[in-house]
Write a protein that holds these residues in place. Sequence first.
Motif, PDB file in Angstrom:
ATOM      1  N   SER A  19     -83.027  27.699  17.477  1.00 27.89           N
ATOM      2  CA  SER A  19     -83.658  28.143  19.003  1.00 27.89           C
ATOM      3  C   SER A  19     -83.710  29.188  19.592  1.00 27.89           C
ATOM      4  CB  SER A  19     -81.770  28.042  19.205  1.00 27.89           C
ATOM      5  OG  SER A  19     -80.877  27.096  19.267  1.00 27.89           O
ATOM      6  N   ASN A  78     -79.542  26.112  15.545  1.00 27.27           N
ATOM      7  CA  ASN A  78     -78.909  27.355  14.743  1.00 27.27           C
ATOM      8  C   ASN A  78     -79.507  28.674  15.611  1.00 27.27           C
ATOM      9  OD1 ASN A  78     -80.929  28.488  13.670  1.00 27.27           O
ATOM     10  ND2 ASN A  78     -79.631  27.805  11.659  1.00 27.27           N
ATOM     11  N   GLU A  79     -78.583  29.294  16.170  1.00 33.39           N
ATOM     12  CA  GLU A  79     -79.459  30.859  16.568  1.00 33.39           C
ATOM     13  C   GLU A  79     -80.785  31.087  16.652  1.00 33.39           C
ATOM     14  OE1 GLU A  79     -78.161  35.826  17.648  1.00 33.39           O
ATOM     15  OE2 GLU A  79     -77.332  34.493  17.231  1.00 33.39           O
TER      16      GLU A  79
END
Length: 66
Positions: free
Chosen positions: A24, A20-21
Motif C-alpha cells: 500500500s 498489505n502495509e
Amino acid sequence: MDTANLLSTVLSAPAGLPLNERTSALAAEPVFICRLLNRLSTIAFQQRDAARAWDTVMDTLHGAAV
C-alpha cells in the motif's frame, strides 16, 4: 528491478484487491519510487567498483527514508 516489477504489479492490481502495509505504501508514492529508482540506477552505473556502488546506493536510500 524487483521494486519496479512489484510497483507495476501493485498498480495494475484490481481495485478491490487487499494490499498489505508495504505494498500500500509503495502504491501510494509511484512517482517518488520511480524517481528514486532512476537516481539509484544512475548512481550504480556511475561507479566502477561494485562495493562502492552498493555503499553509495545504500547511503542514498537511507537519506531518502529519513
